[in-house]
Design an enzyme around this catalytic site. Structure first.
Site, PDB file in Angstrom:
ATOM      1  N   SER A 183       0.860  -1.181   0.000  1.00  0.00           N
ATOM      2  CA  SER A 183       0.000   0.000   0.000  1.00  0.00           C
ATOM      3  C   SER A 183       0.893   1.227   0.000  1.00  0.00           C
ATOM      4  O   SER A 183       2.017   1.185   0.505  1.00  0.00           O
ATOM      5  CB  SER A 183      -0.864   0.006   1.255  1.00  0.00           C
ATOM      6  OG  SER A 183      -1.434   1.292   1.445  1.00  0.00           O
ATOM      7  N   TYR A 236      -3.104   0.095  10.485  1.00  0.00           N
ATOM      8  CA  TYR A 236      -3.053  -0.394   9.098  1.00  0.00           C
ATOM      9  C   TYR A 236      -1.713  -0.032   8.446  1.00  0.00           C
ATOM     10  O   TYR A 236      -1.038  -0.870   7.853  1.00  0.00           O
ATOM     11  CB  TYR A 236      -4.218   0.217   8.311  1.00  0.00           C
ATOM     12  CG  TYR A 236      -4.176  -0.059   6.824  1.00  0.00           C
ATOM     13  CD1 TYR A 236      -4.486  -1.322   6.322  1.00  0.00           C
ATOM     14  CD2 TYR A 236      -3.819   0.943   5.912  1.00  0.00           C
ATOM     15  CE1 TYR A 236      -4.450  -1.578   4.957  1.00  0.00           C
ATOM     16  CE2 TYR A 236      -3.782   0.695   4.541  1.00  0.00           C
ATOM     17  CZ  TYR A 236      -4.090  -0.567   4.073  1.00  0.00           C
ATOM     18  OH  TYR A 236      -4.053  -0.819   2.731  1.00  0.00           O
TER      19      TYR A 236
END
Ligand code: ZN
Length: 678
Positions: free
Chosen positions: A555, A568
């Site tokens: 990501s 996250y």
């Protein structure tokens, strides 16, 4: 075309013959009708409609037949001999439609046999009768002057002429039996020809049954391995075999543990019987003349692995020698096939067939089932014999058989590769799976959402065939489930080359509001989950010894600090660094580990359909429906990122095109300066 309904009848009759694999094996046999047709100028003519090369009787349709002007074929009857190349050239020039398939290599026998409808098949019972020592006597007893026996001759002009000579002017003759090869029947109607085939098969079976009192495979020395024990051994052994077979070109394996196979493998005489040669010349390009028989005592996994390695090496030496020994002017233009076995027999465990894709491995498996049946029938009567090695080679590398191989679809980049994709039920994972399949790979679709994985697998199977996708229920946080999923993948195709870790989740909360449970959940999936999947992948890839490619879907947040998403983002950073650590550890084995960093892939995403969308939108102070536009505007390129965009980057890293890249980070985020790797 007036001939159409008759052509339909021919296709129908062919489908009936092909529906019973004991009569017409996969791709084998050919059928014909001589029809009255009108050509493009309006003139009426006699046309031989005969099965096109490379089609299968079970599924052939009217367009699968070639039409040839019969007069132009019959002029050849006056010749004494004709070279294959001249024959093929003549057949092509006699074709009625320039776009039609190339006619069967056995076309001339159909033209020369003086009957309107002709069928040539390779029935198990007829081959068994014609290859068992003493079989000729049995055939004479059973058929008297109704059948003509023709000694082995490789198909082509000479055999076609010989068959016609034996039939013409002899009204008592209703069948021709071709030694170690098959059967020819004919009739005034398609039905008559079809019924004759069934009759010949039935009467051959009866003759074999009457004299078949021997135990075909000798005494049974079956080993008592339970199902779990067998499974464990196979999971250890299959990657070793696959690696050995894939040194030049990737192959997939197909395992067969049917009762029929295990019964054959348990026989005391089966090792010898398996090494006699092919049960039908038609099998040779798929099965090769001999399978590999693995000698092992049936207990230790390490012993099995050692025996497999030695057996495979010996087989390759034998095959190279077989190729070189028999090479002549006709076969010299053809390079040697990959020299490993196509059929591997492991007593107590099962049969493994191989091919550069799952369809080929499956065809080989089906053909070897026919071989077992022919051996069983023949050995019950007396013994099983086959073509000599020289005769087998002349068929295996016969230019006309080689031509059939060129009819297969053109090779694709990832043919013979096996991939496992996590999070494959939706979004990026699904797009990756589809891209890998489109490039030729076989894909295991692992997902916590078992139903979604099944659905994706079914969609792939609909256009690529059943054996290209496998749905697996797997939660990456469940270590046992991950191990099981890899074992299933090995049992399905023999190993794994590409692993795409795409399973994901996301959470957004301020640091004070991030609970320990949320923190753990992120690290369980993105840290521990990615680690477990990579560990199991590496174990199999190392056993194969042919490298591999692991791709993590990371990501943007792994590099750029994600405000309000600490758990996250930190877990994604851990995932990214894990990829680099593993890359460093496994590089010497040719295994590459890379990361693709996407950002804001909203479409089809499981993550964005959850609270994450609402939370992120709230974080930016916008309505959830404005989120895509918000993300698009913040990229350098001003673009939205789709799952397919990420899949292309994954495909690139998975393929050999980036064979010299490891430990890399490839962004697919439209350009986010804060996340540029440095
Ligand atoms: Zn044939």
């Amino acid at each position: 075309m007036e001939g159409l309904s008759e052509l339909r009848a021919l296709a129908y009759r062919s489908n009936l013959l092909g529906a019973d694999r004991r009569i017409a094996n996969w791709g084998g046999g050919n059928t014909s009708s001589k029809l009255e047709e009108t050509d493009h100028t309006g003139r009426s003519m006699r046309v031989l409609r005969v099965k096109g090369s490379g089609t299968d009787l079970a599924t052939i349709e009217p367009v699968g037949f070639s039409g040839l002007r019969l007069d132009e074929l019959l002029v050849l009857e006056g010749r004494d001999a004709m070279a294959d190349a001249d024959m093929v050239d003549h057949l092509l020039r006699s074709g009625v439609d320039p776009g039609q398939p190339r006619p069967s290599i056995e076309t001339l026998l159909h033209a020369f046999v003086p009957a309107s409808h002709v069928d040539h098949t390779h029935p198990d019972a007829v081959i068994a009768l014609t290859c068992a020592p003493g079989g000729r006597r049995l055939a004479e007893e059973a058929f008297g002057d109704e059948a003509e026996w023709v000694d082995w001759v490789r198909p082509g002009f000479a055999l076609s002429k010989l068959i016609a000579e034996r039939v013409r002017g002899r009204p008592s003759v209703r069948f021709v039996m071709l030694e170690k090869h098959g059967l020819v029947t004919w009739g005034d109607s398609g039905e008559e020809s079809y019924r004759r085939t069934l009759e010949a098969v039935e009467r051959s079976h009866a003759a074999l049954a009457e004299h078949g009192s021997r135990r075909p495979f000798g005494a049974s020395c079956a080993r008592a391995l339970d199902l779990n024990g067998r499974r464990e051994l196979l999971v250890q052994a299959m990657p070793v075999l696959r690696g050995a077979l894939s040194r030049e070109r990737h192959h997939v394996l197909q395992l067969d543990t049917s009762d029929e196979v295990l019964e054959f493998l348990a026989g005391e005489d089966s090792r010898r019987l398996s090494q006699v040669g092919a049960a039908c010349p038609d099998h040779l390009v798929n099965t090769k003349s001999n399978p590999l028989w693995v000698d092992w005592s049936g207990e230790e996994g390490e012993e099995l692995v050692g025996a497999l390695r030695r057996g495979e090496e010996e087989y390759e030496r034998w095959y190279r020698d077989y190729y070189e020994r028999h090479l002549d002017d006709e076969t010299r233009p053809f390079a040697i096939d990959p020299p490993g076995p196509r059929v591997t027999l492991m007593p107590g465990l099962g049969m493994i067939t191989s091919g550069t894709n799952a369809t080929k491995a499956d065809v080989t498996s089906q053909l070897y089932h026919r071989a077992i049946e022919v051996i069983r029938l023949a050995a019950a009567v007396s013994d099983f014999t086959s073509l000599s090695q020289a005769e087998a080679f002349a068929v295996e590398y016969w230019p006309l058989e080689r031509y059939k191989l060129t009819l297969a679809r053109p090779p694709r980049e990832l043919d013979g590769r096996v991939a496992l994709v996590t999070g494959a039920a939706s979004g990026i994972g699904r797009a990756c799976a589809e891209a890998l399949v489109a490039a030729g790979a076989h894909v295991a679709l692992a997902d916590r959402n078992a139903e979604g994985a099944e659905e994706t697998a079914a969609a792939i199977a609909a256009h690529e065939g059943d054996r290209r996708a496998l749905a697996l229920a797997m939660d990456v946080t469940d270590e046992a489930a991950v191990e099981r999923a890899f074992a299933e993948t090995v049992l399905a195709w023999g190993g794994v080359d590409i692993v795409v870790s795409s399973a994901g989740l996301a959470s957004a909360a301020s640091i004070e509001e991030t609970t320990a449970a949320v923190w753990d959940r992120n690290f369980d999936v993105l840290g521990r989950g990615y680690f477990t999947v990579a560990r199991e992948a590496v174990k199999i890839m190392r056993r194969q010894g042919i490298g591999g490619s692991i791709v993590f879907v990371g990501s943007k947040n792994a590099l750029a600090a994600g405000k309000g998403a600490a758990a996250y983002s930190a877990a994604k950073a851990a995932e990214l660094h894990l990829a680099r650590c593993i890359a460093e550890e496994v590089g010497a084995d040719g295994i590459r580990v890379n990361t693709v960093n996407p950002d804001a892939v909203v479409q089809g995403s499981g993550i964005f359909s959850s609270e994450w969308r609402r939370d992120r939108a709230a974080g930016y102070g916008i309505d959830p429906s404005q989120l895509e536009e918000h993300y698009r505007k913040r990229t350098t390129l001003g673009v939205s990122i789709q799952p397919e965009d990420v899949a292309q980057a994954v495909l690139l890293l998975a393929s050999d095109r980036l064979a010299k890249s490891t430990g890399n980070i490839l962004n697919v985020d439209g350009g986010i300066a804060a996340a540029y790797p440095r």
